[in-house]
Design a protein around this motif. Structure first.
Motif, PDB file in Angstrom:
ATOM      1  N   LYS A 348       0.826  -1.202   0.000  1.00 31.04           N
ATOM      2  CA  LYS A 348       0.000   0.000   0.000  1.00 31.04           C
ATOM      3  C   LYS A 348       0.871   1.268   0.000  1.00 31.04           C
ATOM      4  O   LYS A 348       0.668   2.176  -0.798  1.00 31.04           O
ATOM      5  CB  LYS A 348      -0.875  -0.037   1.261  1.00 31.04           C
ATOM      6  CG  LYS A 348      -1.894   1.060   1.343  1.00 31.04           C
ATOM      7  CD  LYS A 348      -2.891   0.735   2.464  1.00 31.04           C
ATOM      8  CE  LYS A 348      -3.181   1.991   3.256  1.00 31.04           C
ATOM      9  NZ  LYS A 348      -3.690   1.708   4.583  1.00 31.04           N
ATOM     10  N   TYR A 349       1.860   1.315   0.874  1.00 28.65           N
ATOM     11  CA  TYR A 349       2.655   2.547   1.025  1.00 28.65           C
ATOM     12  C   TYR A 349       3.672   2.744  -0.102  1.00 28.65           C
ATOM     13  O   TYR A 349       4.023   3.869  -0.427  1.00 28.65           O
ATOM     14  CB  TYR A 349       3.356   2.573   2.388  1.00 28.65           C
ATOM     15  CG  TYR A 349       2.442   3.056   3.504  1.00 28.65           C
ATOM     16  CD1 TYR A 349       2.504   4.373   3.947  1.00 28.65           C
ATOM     17  CD2 TYR A 349       1.510   2.213   4.079  1.00 28.65           C
ATOM     18  CE1 TYR A 349       1.662   4.823   4.958  1.00 28.65           C
ATOM     19  CE2 TYR A 349       0.661   2.649   5.085  1.00 28.65           C
ATOM     20  CZ  TYR A 349       0.744   3.958   5.525  1.00 28.65           C
ATOM     21  OH  TYR A 349      -0.092   4.404   6.503  1.00 28.65           O
ATOM     22  N   SER A 350       4.187   1.643  -0.669  1.00 28.17           N
ATOM     23  CA  SER A 350       5.211   1.799  -1.719  1.00 28.17           C
ATOM     24  C   SER A 350       4.575   1.887  -3.101  1.00 28.17           C
ATOM     25  O   SER A 350       5.215   2.345  -4.048  1.00 28.17           O
ATOM     26  CB  SER A 350       6.180   0.605  -1.697  1.00 28.17           C
ATOM     27  OG  SER A 350       5.485  -0.574  -2.094  1.00 28.17           O
ATOM     28  N   GLY A 351       3.340   1.408  -3.206  1.00 31.06           N
ATOM     29  CA  GLY A 351       2.685   1.390  -4.520  1.00 31.06           C
ATOM     30  C   GLY A 351       3.232   0.282  -5.419  1.00 31.06           C
ATOM     31  O   GLY A 351       2.920   0.221  -6.596  1.00 31.06           O
ATOM     32  N   LYS A 352       4.063  -0.622  -4.847  1.00 33.85           N
ATOM     33  CA  LYS A 352       4.623  -1.736  -5.645  1.00 33.85           C
ATOM     34  C   LYS A 352       3.859  -3.020  -5.308  1.00 33.85           C
ATOM     35  O   LYS A 352       3.563  -3.264  -4.137  1.00 33.85           O
ATOM     36  CB  LYS A 352       6.113  -1.963  -5.311  1.00 33.85           C
ATOM     37  CG  LYS A 352       6.971  -0.718  -5.406  1.00 33.85           C
ATOM     38  CD  LYS A 352       7.443  -0.499  -6.800  1.00 33.85           C
ATOM     39  CE  LYS A 352       8.240   0.762  -7.035  1.00 33.85           C
ATOM     40  NZ  LYS A 352       8.462   1.716  -6.006  1.00 33.85           N
ATOM     41  N   LYS A 353       3.608  -3.812  -6.322  1.00 34.86           N
ATOM     42  CA  LYS A 353       2.884  -5.067  -6.082  1.00 34.86           C
ATOM     43  C   LYS A 353       3.807  -6.051  -5.346  1.00 34.86           C
ATOM     44  O   LYS A 353       4.904  -6.362  -5.829  1.00 34.86           O
ATOM     45  CB  LYS A 353       2.455  -5.636  -7.427  1.00 34.86           C
ATOM     46  CG  LYS A 353       1.457  -6.733  -7.323  1.00 34.86           C
ATOM     47  CD  LYS A 353       0.884  -7.078  -8.677  1.00 34.86           C
ATOM     48  CE  LYS A 353       0.101  -8.365  -8.553  1.00 34.86           C
ATOM     49  NZ  LYS A 353       0.152  -9.235  -9.668  1.00 34.86           N
ATOM     50  N   ILE A 354       3.383  -6.505  -4.180  1.00 29.64           N
ATOM     51  CA  ILE A 354       4.210  -7.486  -3.441  1.00 29.64           C
ATOM     52  C   ILE A 354       3.386  -8.764  -3.302  1.00 29.64           C
ATOM     53  O   ILE A 354       2.660  -8.954  -2.332  1.00 29.64           O
ATOM     54  CB  ILE A 354       4.636  -6.944  -2.061  1.00 29.64           C
ATOM     55  CG1 ILE A 354       5.302  -5.571  -2.196  1.00 29.64           C
ATOM     56  CG2 ILE A 354       5.576  -7.931  -1.369  1.00 29.64           C
ATOM     57  CD1 ILE A 354       5.792  -4.966  -0.905  1.00 29.64           C
ATOM     58  N   GLN A 355       3.464  -9.594  -4.331  1.00 31.08           N
ATOM     59  CA  GLN A 355       2.675 -10.823  -4.357  1.00 31.08           C
ATOM     60  C   GLN A 355       3.574 -11.978  -4.783  1.00 31.08           C
ATOM     61  O   GLN A 355       4.666 -11.754  -5.314  1.00 31.08           O
ATOM     62  CB  GLN A 355       1.554 -10.671  -5.380  1.00 31.08           C
ATOM     63  CG  GLN A 355       0.549  -9.588  -5.043  1.00 31.08           C
ATOM     64  CD  GLN A 355      -0.797 -10.150  -4.726  1.00 31.08           C
ATOM     65  OE1 GLN A 355      -1.280 -11.003  -5.452  1.00 31.08           O
ATOM     66  NE2 GLN A 355      -1.413  -9.701  -3.649  1.00 31.08           N
ATOM     67  N   TYR A 356       3.070 -13.162  -4.559  1.00 34.16           N
ATOM     68  CA  TYR A 356       3.824 -14.359  -4.951  1.00 34.16           C
ATOM     69  C   TYR A 356       2.932 -15.198  -5.856  1.00 34.16           C
ATOM     70  O   TYR A 356       1.763 -15.426  -5.533  1.00 34.16           O
ATOM     71  CB  TYR A 356       4.202 -15.138  -3.686  1.00 34.16           C
ATOM     72  CG  TYR A 356       4.770 -16.506  -3.963  1.00 34.16           C
ATOM     73  CD1 TYR A 356       6.080 -16.648  -4.415  1.00 34.16           C
ATOM     74  CD2 TYR A 356       3.991 -17.642  -3.781  1.00 34.16           C
ATOM     75  CE1 TYR A 356       6.593 -17.908  -4.678  1.00 34.16           C
ATOM     76  CE2 TYR A 356       4.503 -18.905  -4.036  1.00 34.16           C
ATOM     77  CZ  TYR A 356       5.808 -19.039  -4.478  1.00 34.16           C
ATOM     78  OH  TYR A 356       6.319 -20.279  -4.744  1.00 34.16           O
ATOM     79  N   PHE A 357       3.497 -15.640  -6.988  1.00 35.32           N
ATOM     80  CA  PHE A 357       2.716 -16.514  -7.866  1.00 35.32           C
ATOM     81  C   PHE A 357       3.037 -17.964  -7.515  1.00 35.32           C
ATOM     82  O   PHE A 357       4.175 -18.416  -7.650  1.00 35.32           O
ATOM     83  CB  PHE A 357       2.997 -16.230  -9.345  1.00 35.32           C
ATOM     84  CG  PHE A 357       2.170 -17.120 -10.234  1.00 35.32           C
ATOM     85  CD1 PHE A 357       0.790 -16.904 -10.361  1.00 35.32           C
ATOM     86  CD2 PHE A 357       2.743 -18.197 -10.897  1.00 35.32           C
ATOM     87  CE1 PHE A 357       0.014 -17.750 -11.152  1.00 35.32           C
ATOM     88  CE2 PHE A 357       1.967 -19.050 -11.681  1.00 35.32           C
ATOM     89  CZ  PHE A 357       0.597 -18.822 -11.807  1.00 35.32           C
ATOM     90  N   ASP A 358       2.029 -18.654  -7.031  1.00 32.61           N
ATOM     91  CA  ASP A 358       2.197 -20.045  -6.592  1.00 32.61           C
ATOM     92  C   ASP A 358       1.904 -20.955  -7.782  1.00 32.61           C
ATOM     93  O   ASP A 358       0.744 -21.091  -8.203  1.00 32.61           O
ATOM     94  CB  ASP A 358       1.214 -20.297  -5.423  1.00 32.61           C
ATOM     95  CG  ASP A 358       1.516 -21.582  -4.694  1.00 32.61           C
ATOM     96  OD1 ASP A 358       1.856 -22.570  -5.358  1.00 32.61           O
ATOM     97  OD2 ASP A 358       1.408 -21.594  -3.446  1.00 32.61           O
ATOM     98  N   THR A 359       2.966 -21.548  -8.343  1.00 32.68           N
ATOM     99  CA  THR A 359       2.765 -22.334  -9.569  1.00 32.68           C
ATOM    100  C   THR A 359       1.920 -23.582  -9.312  1.00 32.68           C
ATOM    101  O   THR A 359       1.180 -24.022 -10.177  1.00 32.68           O
ATOM    102  CB  THR A 359       4.127 -22.772 -10.158  1.00 32.68           C
ATOM    103  OG1 THR A 359       4.914 -23.295  -9.099  1.00 32.68           O
ATOM    104  CG2 THR A 359       4.851 -21.622 -10.811  1.00 32.68           C
ATOM    105  N   GLU A 360       1.999 -24.122  -8.110  1.00 31.98           N
ATOM    106  CA  GLU A 360       1.199 -25.320  -7.810  1.00 31.98           C
ATOM    107  C   GLU A 360      -0.287 -25.001  -7.769  1.00 31.98           C
ATOM    108  O   GLU A 360      -1.117 -25.771  -8.234  1.00 31.98           O
ATOM    109  CB  GLU A 360       1.611 -25.887  -6.446  1.00 31.98           C
ATOM    110  CG  GLU A 360       2.657 -26.951  -6.551  1.00 31.98           C
ATOM    111  CD  GLU A 360       3.092 -27.425  -5.187  1.00 31.98           C
ATOM    112  OE1 GLU A 360       2.238 -27.704  -4.331  1.00 31.98           O
ATOM    113  OE2 GLU A 360       4.327 -27.493  -4.987  1.00 31.98           O
TER     114      GLU A 360
END
Ligand code: GAP
Length: 514
Positions: A348-360
């Motif tokens: 929220k504060y950085s405006g950068k997406k911080i997510q993980y793509f779980d291939t399984e």
């Protein structure tokens, strides 16, 4: 010996034998800041090595980082530290002394607990074996009165903290007639919130500079590097990031030696998991961390969990590991299930997406976090408290011995020629030169052998190797074991393997996984 006296002795022992010194001592010291001396730094380094190896060797999905102490100031806005990392403070107008309002009330509650404990102890002495403590506590009028008073204050206190009600905190102090320990008066100011972060300026001019903070925890350096480590290390959830480093807090009630310091060191690990799997991982880490502590052999009964009833708004489980210090059971480590709060806040504060793509799973999500957070200085104090021992010997003498885990002891062995002459000193030096590459060794030829043993006992050296005349004839020495004081004769050629087997940190690590 009263526990208070034991604590005082540990503090002076630390100073006398080069474990911990007050900071800036020749300038009369600096409150709640300490320096580690020649033995202290070795013990501290060994504790850090033990934790680091337990995290990064025993778990192939935990890797380490070393982030900077200075960080972008918005990080502390996102983490909640700018707005909510506060202590409620109250001043006494007569003594001008400042206190934490919550600590004054906690001490008052502890005082009532002590009164109850004294009544119970008196009764137990009076009634002997037939004493039924449970019955006494629930029927004795005086104890019941104390307990009722305690319960009432405690429930008001818990509610005031929960509601962040500063006026009510002050009212409890007034109603319970708490006095300033210095002036003895009840002339109190309002209660105010006080932020615990130290700040400084970055940049050359007053106008162009930015206010930044000295980090109050190392954890945020891990959160803001989540993507860097995950991507560069091709890490797959679940995985963890570990870090050891300094943290700074402007503690108001800074007492109890290195238990509560303004500059201290933390060892923190954030473990990133799939949402929904966090409680299972929380339990695993809770269990693993207690095994880490117990493996040091200071006594299992000295540890206990303290599960939190009241959770921070972002947490869904939390526990402390407490150790029985000379001043009671106290928190050494916290284990928290922090949901996706921290990563979401930084997103929220950085405006950068911080997510993980779980291939399984074929989907992206914000990982949940289990945090294990432990203070190096508190582990140090727990080890010294558990290891400090005064013993009466059969010959009428006494000794002070630090029964440190051999794997963590600052010095592993001392080489002592029985006498300086007859070539014994030269032989001892030869043995030192053989062992110094593998172990931290001390050489000592001054004073009687008994005095030299005592000196090594006092710093917790697990083995003393004595070189005597027989050594020159058949290349054997005696090894004296610190705790039992037993001596055995062994060939010089076997010294290295005998000692390495006993002092290797691997021994502790094996106890954790078995
Ligand atoms: N990231 C979570 C966190 O910092 P904390 O309970 O505030 O949680 C974690 O601190 C650990 O750090 C504590 O369990 C304690 O061992 C250590 N610690 C905290 N404040 C300290 C202080 N003022 N002096 C020494 N150690 C401290």
């Amino acid at each position: 010996m009263a526990q208070e006296d034991v604590f005082k002795k540990i503090i002076s022992h630390c100073k006398e034998y080069g474990f911990v010194f007050p900071s800036s001592e020749i300038y009369d010291g600096l409150g709640a800041v300490y320096d580690y001396g020649q033995c202290g730094v070795e013990l501290k380094n060994n504790i850090k090595r033990y934790w680091w190896d337990a995290m990064t060797l025993l778990n192939e999905n935990v890797v380490g980082i070393d982030s900077a102490i200075f960080m972008h100031p918005t990080i502390w806005k996102a983490s909640g530290h700018v707005d909510a990392f506060n202590d409620p403070l109250i001043d006494n107008k007569d003594s001008k002394k400042r206190y934490r309002a919550d600590v004054l009330i906690e001490e008052h509650l502890a005082g009532i607990d002590d009164k109850i404990a004294r009544e119970v102890e008196k009764a137990s002495r009076r009634f002997g074996a037939s004493f039924d403590e449970e019955q006494f506590r629930t029927t004795n009028p005086r104890v019941m009165e104390y307990q009722a008073k305690r319960d009432e204050v405690h429930s008001r206190f818990a509610k005031a903290l929960n509601d962040n009600n500063l006026e009510e905190l002050r009212q409890i102090i007034i109603d319970t007639e708490i006095v300033c320990p210095v002036s003895g008066t009840r002339n109190w100011t309002e209660v105010r919130q006080f932020n615990l972060m130290f700040s400084t300026e970055m940049g050359s001019t007053a106008d162009g500079s930015t206010r930044i903070y000295l980090r109050p925890e190392t954890a945020q350096g891990i959160f803001v590097n989540f993507l860097n480590v995950q991507k560069s290390g091709r890490m797959k959830v679940p995985f963890g990031i570990a870090q050891i480093g300094k943290a700074f807090r402007n503690e108001i009630v800074a007492r109890q030696f290195i238990f509560r310091m303004r500059e201290f060191e933390q060892m923190e690990m954030q473990f990133f998991v799939r949402p929904g799997e966090e409680i299972e991982w929380f339990r695993k880490w809770k269990d693993a961390r207690l095994r880490w502590h117990k493996a040091m052999g200071l006594g299992d009964a000295k540890y206990r969990y303290h599960d939190h009833d009241k959770l921070a708004h972002y947490a869904n489980a939390a526990t402390d590991i407490e150790f029985e210090m000379p001043f009671g059971f106290k928190e050494v480590e916290g284990i928290h299930s922090r949901t996706d709060f921290d990563l979401s806040q930084h997103e929220k504060y950085s405006g950068k997406k911080i997510q993980y793509f779980d291939t399984e799973l074929g989907q992206s999500y914000t990982p949940y976090v289990i945090e294990t957070s432990i203070g190096v200085d508190r582990v140090f104090l727990s080890i010294l408290s558990g290891a400090y021992s005064e013993e009466q010997l059969e010959n009428g003498e006494s000794r002070v011995v630090l029964k440190l885990p051999a794997e963590l002891a600052p010095v592993k062995l001392a080489v002592l020629p029985l006498v300086k002459k007859d070539g014994l000193a030269e032989k001892a030096e030869e043995i030192m030169n053989m062992l110094r590459f593998d172990f931290r060794c001390r050489y000592d030829e001054k004073d009687s052998i008994g005095k030299r043993y005592r000196r090594q006992d006092a710093i917790g050296t697990p083995y003393c190797i004595t070189v005597d005349h027989e050594t020159l004839q058949n290349d054997t020495v005696t090894i004296r074991h610190r705790d039992s004081m037993a001596q055995e004769r062994v060939p010089v050629t076997e010294l290295n393997s005998i000692i390495s087997e006993k002092v290797n940190i691997k021994n502790l690590l094996k106890k954790i996984i078995n």
